[in-house]
Design a protein around this motif. Structure first.
Motif, PDB file in Angstrom:
ATOM      1  N   HIS A 180       0.813  -1.217   0.000  1.00 47.53           N
ATOM      2  CA  HIS A 180       0.000   0.000   0.000  1.00 47.53           C
ATOM      3  C   HIS A 180       0.848   1.271   0.000  1.00 47.53           C
ATOM      4  O   HIS A 180       0.385   2.334  -0.443  1.00 47.53           O
ATOM      5  CB  HIS A 180      -0.960   0.007   1.199  1.00 47.53           C
ATOM      6  N   GLU A 181       2.089   1.189   0.469  1.00 49.75           N
ATOM      7  CA  GLU A 181       2.949   2.383   0.448  1.00 49.75           C
ATOM      8  C   GLU A 181       3.154   2.886  -0.981  1.00 49.75           C
ATOM      9  O   GLU A 181       3.256   4.099  -1.214  1.00 49.75           O
ATOM     10  CB  GLU A 181       4.304   2.083   1.074  1.00 49.75           C
ATOM     11  N   ARG A 188      -4.801   8.162  -0.592  1.00 51.39           N
ATOM     12  CA  ARG A 188      -5.128   9.443   0.043  1.00 51.39           C
ATOM     13  C   ARG A 188      -6.313  10.114  -0.630  1.00 51.39           C
ATOM     14  O   ARG A 188      -7.076  10.848   0.016  1.00 51.39           O
ATOM     15  CB  ARG A 188      -3.915  10.380  -0.026  1.00 51.39           C
ATOM     16  N   ARG A 218      -9.380  -0.257   6.560  1.00 50.11           N
ATOM     17  CA  ARG A 218      -8.346   0.094   7.539  1.00 50.11           C
ATOM     18  C   ARG A 218      -7.179   0.818   6.862  1.00 50.11           C
ATOM     19  O   ARG A 218      -6.651   1.810   7.394  1.00 50.11           O
ATOM     20  CB  ARG A 218      -7.874  -1.202   8.215  1.00 50.11           C
ATOM     21  N   ILE A 219      -6.771   0.362   5.692  1.00 45.72           N
ATOM     22  CA  ILE A 219      -5.686   1.025   4.952  1.00 45.72           C
ATOM     23  C   ILE A 219      -6.123   2.424   4.523  1.00 45.72           C
ATOM     24  O   ILE A 219      -5.360   3.398   4.644  1.00 45.72           O
ATOM     25  CB  ILE A 219      -5.269   0.187   3.734  1.00 45.72           C
ATOM     26  N   GLU A 221      -8.297   4.337   5.953  1.00 45.79           N
ATOM     27  CA  GLU A 221      -8.313   5.180   7.148  1.00 45.79           C
ATOM     28  C   GLU A 221      -6.894   5.617   7.536  1.00 45.79           C
ATOM     29  O   GLU A 221      -6.685   6.745   8.000  1.00 45.79           O
ATOM     30  CB  GLU A 221      -8.968   4.414   8.301  1.00 45.79           C
ATOM     31  N   HIS A 222      -5.927   4.724   7.325  1.00 47.79           N
ATOM     32  CA  HIS A 222      -4.529   5.065   7.616  1.00 47.79           C
ATOM     33  C   HIS A 222      -4.079   6.269   6.785  1.00 47.79           C
ATOM     34  O   HIS A 222      -3.286   7.098   7.252  1.00 47.79           O
ATOM     35  CB  HIS A 222      -3.641   3.852   7.306  1.00 47.79           C
ATOM     36  N   TYR A 223      -4.580   6.372   5.546  1.00 44.34           N
ATOM     37  CA  TYR A 223      -4.238   7.501   4.675  1.00 44.34           C
ATOM     38  C   TYR A 223      -5.270   8.623   4.761  1.00 44.34           C
ATOM     39  O   TYR A 223      -5.312   9.492   3.887  1.00 44.34           O
ATOM     40  CB  TYR A 223      -4.088   7.007   3.232  1.00 44.34           C
ATOM     41  N   ARG A 224      -6.095   8.574   5.816  1.00 42.46           N
ATOM     42  CA  ARG A 224      -7.092   9.616   6.110  1.00 42.46           C
ATOM     43  C   ARG A 224      -8.128   9.778   4.989  1.00 42.46           C
ATOM     44  O   ARG A 224      -8.603  10.873   4.702  1.00 42.46           O
ATOM     45  CB  ARG A 224      -6.412  10.959   6.402  1.00 42.46           C
ATOM     46  N   LEU A 516      -0.060  -3.284   8.342  1.00 44.16           N
ATOM     47  CA  LEU A 516       0.094  -2.243   9.363  1.00 44.16           C
ATOM     48  C   LEU A 516      -0.145  -2.912  10.708  1.00 44.16           C
ATOM     49  O   LEU A 516      -1.084  -3.710  10.853  1.00 44.16           O
ATOM     50  CB  LEU A 516      -0.957  -1.128   9.188  1.00 44.16           C
ATOM     51  N   ARG A 519      -3.411  -1.854  15.996  1.00 44.21           N
ATOM     52  CA  ARG A 519      -3.416  -1.150  17.274  1.00 44.21           C
ATOM     53  C   ARG A 519      -4.599  -1.567  18.134  1.00 44.21           C
ATOM     54  O   ARG A 519      -5.619  -2.045  17.610  1.00 44.21           O
ATOM     55  CB  ARG A 519      -3.488   0.364  17.021  1.00 44.21           C
ATOM     56  N   GLU A 522      -8.382  -1.248  17.078  1.00 43.73           N
ATOM     57  CA  GLU A 522      -8.574  -1.409  15.633  1.00 43.73           C
ATOM     58  C   GLU A 522      -9.127  -2.782  15.279  1.00 43.73           C
ATOM     59  O   GLU A 522      -9.716  -2.948  14.212  1.00 43.73           O
ATOM     60  CB  GLU A 522      -7.251  -1.201  14.885  1.00 43.73           C
TER      61      GLU A 522
END
Length: 829
Positions: A180-181, A188, A218-219, A221-224, A516, A519, A522
């Motif tokens: 995903h990076e 985004r 979840r991914i 959300e990680h990138y807002r 990721l 947490r 999550e």
């Protein structure tokens, strides 16, 4: 097809004397006018102008409603009929968002992810979306497919520049989420996630896709990003519940279909008896049986009889000869479909045939070509020979370039007919198909209507499309053609799958942690049992527990632990040993029975024989050969109870149970039979490893005292149990969204865990798929339908239309139809 042509075709098809009784029911769906809405005010004006140029000045009401909900940020599922224009409903908000910055530089960048269950559907949507975006001049709509067929050099461009990416759940799992990076800029800006044909996500596949959707959320959300999910489905029961379970949050349903509907004539067809060259009927002497008059010439009868023999040796007949039983006189659905296809193509009717198996699709295509060639030669009609060359097969396992060429040829009209597996049930938008033939029950009513919906997609103002369901000699098929209310009056099924299945959730938790770290808090996105499973994985050392969450610790890829489609492992490649050419693939779960050493493999009408199946390397080496024998695998099964989740007492001391079981199967050898007579020529052992499946099952425990009291003789009890098991398996698809081949069964007169006569029916997927549980939930209706089906069958000792199974590993021995009826009477609660 002009108005009334469907009725004319049915008259032509049933004209031969022996076909007049084949049509058991005709249902006419009248043409329906459409109901228009209005394009939302926020729609990109360039899209509106382009649509107007194409004659689309207003959407249908369901398109408008779904588009408005999605634009407002509401997750929505649009569940309307095939060809109702669901694509435009999600493309309005998607393309408007993607192109917004071209009209307003202050608008934020937007991207969209489109998911389809098949590559064919994604490829078709690529063409449609690109044409719409280019026609409207939306330069920011850079549309691209990202799947296993995408060349490596194109993948970097897609990751960096594409704004609308079309892929499938498998590629999302294996190729996008792990890296995903590299997709950071895409994620985004992610505004919409489109899940097309979401009703296909059922069983274990649906459970896996539900976990992938939670990982995707979840991914994002990680990138807002907070994407809106738009789901498209065929008509299905409770679409909002299935869609909500799939993505893990509430979804609003749009089900009122405002699209016009072309007229559709639907026929339920029970094949006639076998053709003989001399054409004599059922009362003929020893060298003749009934004719079916498929095409009406001696040459065509020769071809039909040869096709019947090929189908018998391929397993497309319902195994009527197994266990020493006489072969049924009724023709197979696949053979009948080939004859019907030849008749339709002769009349220049563009037709799509859905076959039950890859081999069936191949044989329908080759059989219809042979029938037309023989008739062309007999009548000196070269035009028929030309039409025969415009019939092809289409199925999974073909290479990508073969599939794309076939799809393009069908769209252009160059191909007049295609015999396909359910690989073409979904997606590709083919205007102008005049007829569809469905050879055998496709598993669910939803699939049947989806396949019927391939006909009449062109709005010609007159209707007249034709759809035929051709019954196999199978209990469920026979029941359906004589009980049309099961198709035309019963609602379609709801998708059945279980995202909480621990066998499904566990590897996805590992995959999520490797993407990721998970947490604290999550884990709730995966369901209430996720934390317990995470702690178990940490206890085993698979994950490392830290103060703030769980981390992946292993060196190997966590994503390789998961088989989304439940195929049992890596697909087995079919390789021609002499040339090294890759012919196709077969899923791992089927490899032991389909491409074992000595097995016959068919590819585009060409026969190959397997030299060796290399289990460790997942490759089967074959050579070209046209054998005059067939091969039939034989297997053994054992079942052990691991856990009883539910136990319900029934009358007479019978217990209905549901729980977890271990099923061990092993292909032990295969029979070689003569192609034409099916006489057993030899028996060959195989040294293949056993395969153990831990899954869910429903089972009945019957005290021996109860069966004795019912006067079931002890020597006939195994046959009664076996016959009832076969019949129950065949009827479960009426209740659950499953296929006969999704489930299995075992019966025994004294099971080692229960100590009593027991019948098991189990899900054929690790951890279960929800089908056995659905049977347990509605067991009374299931048993009632099973008993009715056996009681209504006119045979004396059992046949493929009631208790003989095409998938029986014991050669359909022993079976006792009469005592099975008595036994089922004991199972009424």
């Amino acid at each position: 097809m002009r108005a009334g042509r469907a009725a004319d075709l049915l008259t032509d098809l049933t004209a031969p004397l022996t076909r007049r009784s084949c049509l058991t029911h005709v249902e006419v769906r009248p043409e329906r006018e459409g109901r228009r809405g209005a394009f939302p005010s926020w729609t990109d004006p360039r899209l509106l102008a382009h649509l107007a140029e194409r004659g689309i000045t207003a959407p249908w009401i369901h398109q408008e409603e779904a588009a408005e909900l999605a634009h407002g940020g509401q997750d929505v599922v649009l569940a309307t009929a095939t060809a109702s224009g669901k694509s435009l409903a999600y493309l309005l908000p998607v393309l408007t968002a993607v192109g917004a910055r071209e009209l307003d530089v202050t608008a934020r960048r937007a991207t969209a992810l489109y998911l389809s269950p098949t590559k064919a559907l994604a490829a078709d949507q690529l063409t449609n979306i690109t044409a719409l975006a280019d026609g409207a001049g939306l330069h920011d709509a850079r549309v691209a497919v990202y799947d296993g067929d995408t060349p490596t050099e194109q993948r970097r461009w897609v990751r960096r520049h594409a704004t609308v990416v079309l892929t499938n759940p498998d590629m999302l799992h294996f190729g996008i989420l792990p890296g995903h990076e590299q997709w950071a800029s895409f994620f985004r800006a992610l505004r919409y996630v489109v899940i097309d044909e979401c009703h296909t996500y059922r069983g274990v596949f649906g459970s896996h896709v539900a976990m992938v959707m939670r990982r995707l959320r979840r991914i994002a959300e990680h990138y807002r990003a907070e994407p809106t999910f738009v789901l498209a489905s065929a008509t299905t029961a409770n679409p909002e519940l299935s869609a909500s379970r799939l993505i893990g949050r509430d979804v609003q349903a749009v089900t009122e279909d405002g699209s016009p509907r072309s007229g559709l004539t639907i026929g339920l067809w029970e094949p006639g008896t076998r053709a003989r060259v001399d054409g004599r009927g059922p009362g003929a002497t020893a060298d003749g049986t009934a004719t079916d008059g498929a095409v009406g010439t001696r040459a065509a009868a020769d071809g039909a009889e040869l096709l019947d023999a090929e189908l018998e040796q391929s397993g497309e007949h319902a195994d009527g000869r197994d266990g020493g039983r006489e072969a049924p006189l009724r023709r197979s659905a696949t053979s009948e479909a080939a004859a019907l296809l030849a008749d339709l193509v002769e009349r220049d009717v563009q037709t799509l045939v859905f076959a039950r198996s890859r081999r069936g699709a191949e044989l329908v295509a080759s059989g219809s070509r042979r029938l037309l060639d023989q008739k062309a030669e007999h009548m000196l009609a070269p035009a028929l020979a030309d039409r025969a060359r415009r019939i092809a097969a289409y199925r999974g396992g073909y290479l990508a370039r073969e599939r794309r060429a076939l799809e393009d040829s069908l769209r252009s009209g160059e191909l007049r007919a295609l015999a396909s597996t359910n690989a073409l049930e979904l997606g590709i938008d083919i205007a102008g198909l005049d007829a569809v033939v469905v050879a055998g029950w496709p598993g669910t009513r939803a699939s049947l209507w989806q396949q019927f919906g391939r006909a009449g997609r062109r709005q010609d103002g007159g209707g007249g499309a034709l759809a035929l369901f051709v019954a196999r000699e199978d209990p469920l098929d026979t029941y359906v053609v004589h009980h049309p209310e099961t198709v035309f009056q019963a609602p379609v099924e709801a998708a059945v799958f279980d995202p909480a299945n621990p066998y499904v959730m566990t590897p996805h938790l590992c995959a999520a942690a490797s993407e990721l770290a998970i947490r604290d808090g999550e884990e709730d996105i995966f369901g209430p049992t996720a934390r317990e499973l995470l702690d178990t994985l940490a206890g085993r050392g698979v994950l490392r527990r830290r103060p703030h969450g769980w981390y992946w610790t292993m060196t190997e890829s966590a994503h390789d632990l998961t088989d989304l489609r439940g195929s049992g492992g890596e697909p087995v490649r079919i390789v021609e040993e002499a040339s090294g050419a890759l012919l196709g693939t077969v899923d791992a779960a089927s490899a032991h029975s389909q491409v074992h050493d000595g097995a016959v493999y068919l590819h585009q009408g060409t026969s190959f024989v397997v030299n060796h199946l290399d289990v460790e390397r997942a490759v089967a080496f074959v050579h070209r050969e046209d054998p005059l024998h067939s091969t039939h695998p034989q297997s053994t099964s054992t079942i052990r109870i691991r856990q009883i989740d539910r136990e319900v007492p029934w009358a007479g001391g019978v217990q209905l149970c549901f729980g977890t079981v271990d099923v061990t199967d092993q292909v032990t050898g295969y029979q070689v039979r003569d192609v034409y007579t099916q006489v057993v020529l030899g028996q060959h052992p195989l040294d293949l490893p056993p395969r153990t499946l831990t899954t869910k099952a429903v089972w009945w425990v019957m005290p021996r005292s109860t069966t004795d009291a019912a006067d079931i003789p002890g020597e006939e009890l195994p046959g009664a149990l076996h016959a009832a098991e076969h019949a129950a398996i065949s009827m479960l698809p009426l209740l659950a969204t499953c296929d006969r081949w999704d489930i299995g069964g075992v019966s025994t007169a004294q099971h080692e865990d229960t100590g009593e006569p027991t019948i098991f029916v189990y899900d054929g997927a690790p951890g279960g798929a929800g089908f056995a549980e659905r049977g347990a939930d509605d067991a009374a209706a299931w048993v009632r339908a099973t008993a009715d089906m056996i009681g209504e069958c006119g045979c004396e000792s059992g046949c493929p239309a009631c208790v003989v199974s095409p998938k029986c590993g014991n050669g359909n021995e022993p079976l006792s139809k009469a005592q099975a009826e008595v036994l089922l009477g004991l199972l009424h609660p």
